[in-house]
Design a protein around this motif. Structure first.
Motif, PDB file in Angstrom:
ATOM      1  N   SER A  32       0.817  -1.211   0.000  1.00 19.81           N
ATOM      2  CA  SER A  32       0.000   0.000   0.000  1.00 19.81           C
ATOM      3  C   SER A  32       0.851   1.261   0.000  1.00 19.81           C
ATOM      4  CB  SER A  32      -0.929   0.016   1.223  1.00 19.81           C
ATOM      5  OG  SER A  32      -0.183  -0.171   2.414  1.00 19.81           O
ATOM      6  N   TYR A  49      -1.265   4.322  -1.738  1.00 21.93           N
ATOM      7  CA  TYR A  49      -2.323   3.834  -2.625  1.00 21.93           C
ATOM      8  C   TYR A  49      -3.606   3.575  -1.846  1.00 21.93           C
ATOM      9  CZ  TYR A  49       1.557   3.150  -5.834  1.00 21.93           C
ATOM     10  OH  TYR A  49       2.653   3.345  -6.628  1.00 21.93           O
ATOM     11  N   ASP A  50      -4.699   4.105  -2.381  1.00 16.84           N
ATOM     12  CA  ASP A  50      -6.008   3.897  -1.763  1.00 16.84           C
ATOM     13  C   ASP A  50      -6.406   2.424  -1.837  1.00 16.84           C
ATOM     14  OD1 ASP A  50      -8.498   4.844  -0.597  1.00 16.84           O
ATOM     15  OD2 ASP A  50      -9.393   4.425  -2.558  1.00 16.84           O
ATOM     16  N   LYS A  51      -6.049   1.777  -2.921  1.00 15.45           N
ATOM     17  CA  LYS A  51      -6.323   0.353  -3.097  1.00 15.45           C
ATOM     18  C   LYS A  51      -4.993  -0.391  -3.144  1.00 15.45           C
ATOM     19  CE  LYS A  51      -8.559  -2.960  -6.203  1.00 15.45           C
ATOM     20  NZ  LYS A  51      -9.322  -3.131  -7.477  1.00 15.45           N
ATOM     21  N   GLN A  57      -2.352  14.631  -5.464  1.00 14.08           N
ATOM     22  CA  GLN A  57      -3.221  13.459  -5.542  1.00 14.08           C
ATOM     23  C   GLN A  57      -3.610  13.245  -6.999  1.00 14.08           C
ATOM     24  OE1 GLN A  57      -7.592  13.266  -4.121  1.00 14.08           O
ATOM     25  NE2 GLN A  57      -6.455  12.458  -2.367  1.00 14.08           N
ATOM     26  N   ASN A  66      -8.392   4.623  -9.096  1.00 16.82           N
ATOM     27  CA  ASN A  66      -8.161   4.576  -7.656  1.00 16.82           C
ATOM     28  C   ASN A  66      -7.284   5.749  -7.230  1.00 16.82           C
ATOM     29  OD1 ASN A  66      -9.523   2.016  -7.283  1.00 16.82           O
ATOM     30  ND2 ASN A  66      -7.745   1.061  -8.247  1.00 16.82           N
ATOM     31  N   VAL A  67      -7.521   6.251  -6.020  1.00 23.79           N
ATOM     32  CA  VAL A  67      -6.808   7.422  -5.527  1.00 23.79           C
ATOM     33  C   VAL A  67      -5.382   7.052  -5.120  1.00 23.79           C
ATOM     34  CG1 VAL A  67      -6.746   9.208  -3.743  1.00 23.79           C
ATOM     35  CG2 VAL A  67      -8.933   8.484  -4.735  1.00 23.79           C
ATOM     36  N   ASN A 119      -2.107   9.085  -3.336  1.00 20.54           N
ATOM     37  CA  ASN A 119      -1.567  10.292  -2.710  1.00 20.54           C
ATOM     38  C   ASN A 119      -0.045  10.280  -2.849  1.00 20.54           C
ATOM     39  OD1 ASN A 119      -3.965  11.624  -1.386  1.00 20.54           O
ATOM     40  ND2 ASN A 119      -4.131   9.568  -0.509  1.00 20.54           N
TER      41      ASN A 119
END
Length: 329
Positions: free
Chosen positions: A64, A79-81, A310, A317-318, A320
């Motif tokens: 992640s 990573y959001d996912k 971002q 998928n988001v 950052n």
């Protein structure tokens, strides 16, 4: 495959010496065959389940957080996912050829769908990013900025690169064996190829550079003070001192975002193999050991945040992004 050998004379034998009929024998034979076939199925299923080559997820590592360390800088991607990456040196004979085929077909399909200009723009952006990271990793190494031009109007990038590499190899052998550099080739307005370099040559090295400085006036930059690189015989050279200068911005500005088809299929930057390279680390924060590493060894609290942003990946998928510069004590 399981098999059962039969013997028509067997029905006359019994461990209890009790005779059985031929019909009873064939019934027992049929029961035994069914029993062994069932065991074969279970055995085959068990062997498949235990075959590690068929456990697809075993070749992947999930993460992640991705960190890229570039000298005094480091980049952090959150990573959001969760992402996954194939484990290095993973070999799977059963699937390797199929995956290669699928990969090639996917690439061909993508090439059809994507505009060639869009592909080239992405390549330029990626090259700029990689160049910036390489320069930041070796920021303290570079002492001079050098521009090399050809006296003749040489517009053949292949021939120019050949002459450039020959010069650099001879220069390292005869003049400066520890030469370190990054280089961006560019076309001048007149069409000739020239090169911009960051090097570890000291500005006061009179063995390699001219003793006296020269001056030149440029409309956009004003007066520039520079020296001459003695060994460059193909044309003009300009050597500037990089003391107290932002070396990262100085070199990457020459790799423009504009598409120059004359550079298509060629390296957009060159570098010596004795430079330090950026180092990458991936962490899964759901893993206790990775979490400890992230908390205890990543100097976020003691570093200066240079930039944050971002964006969305290809699957929407988001992600950052943060850039830090470590505060040296």
């Amino acid at each position: 495959m399981c098999s059962l050998k039969t013997n028509d004379n067997y029905y006359g034998h019994s461990s209890t010496s009790k005779k059985i009929t031929k019909e009873e024998y064939y019934q027992l034979l049929s029961d035994l065959k069914n029993y062994e076939e069932e065991n074969c199925k279970k055995s085959t299923l068990t062997s498949l389940l235990l075959d590690s080559s068929l456990i697809i997820e075993s070749k992947w590592r999930f993460y992640s957080i991705k960190l890229i360390f570039c000298g005094n800088y480091f980049y952090l991607y959150h990573y959001d996912k969760p992402q996954r990456r194939q484990v290095e040196n993973y070999v799977n004979d059963m699937y390797e050829s199929d995956l290669m085929l699928i990969s090639n077909e996917c690439e061909k399909d993508c090439e059809k769908k994507l505009d060639l200009k869009e592909i080239e723009k992405k390549n330029i952006v990626r090259s700029r990013m990689n160049l910036e990271r390489l320069v930041k990793t070796n920021e303290d190494v570079f002492k001079t900025f050098i521009t090399l031009t050809f006296e003749e109007n040489l517009d053949d990038i292949d021939l120019a690169n050949k002459k450039f590499h020959q010069f650099m190899n001879n220069f390292k052998k005869r003049k400066f064996s520890d030469l370190k550099y990054v280089c961006v080739p560019e076309f001048q307005k007149r069409g000739a190829v020239h090169y911009h370099l960051l090097t570890n040559i000291e500005y006061d090295d009179v063995k390699l550079l001219s003793k006296d400085e020269k001056k030149i006036y440029k409309p956009n930059d004003g007066w520039q003070v520079f020296k001459i690189l003695k060994s460059w015989r193909y044309g003009f050279s300009n050597v500037q001192n990089m003391r107290d200068v932002n070396v990262v911005g100085y070199i990457t500005k020459y790799m423009t975002k504009d598409i120059d088809h004359r550079l298509f299929g060629h390296r957009r930057y060159l570098y010596s193999r004795n430079l330090d390279l950026p180092k990458e680390m991936i962490l899964n924060l759901n893993n206790i050991e990775d979490f400890k590493t992230y908390v205890n060894k990543i100097p976020i609290e003691t570093s200066k945040l240079v930039y944050s942003g971002q964006y969305f990946d290809n699957d929407n998928n988001v992600v950052n992004f943060y850039e830090y510069k470590m505060c040296l004590s």
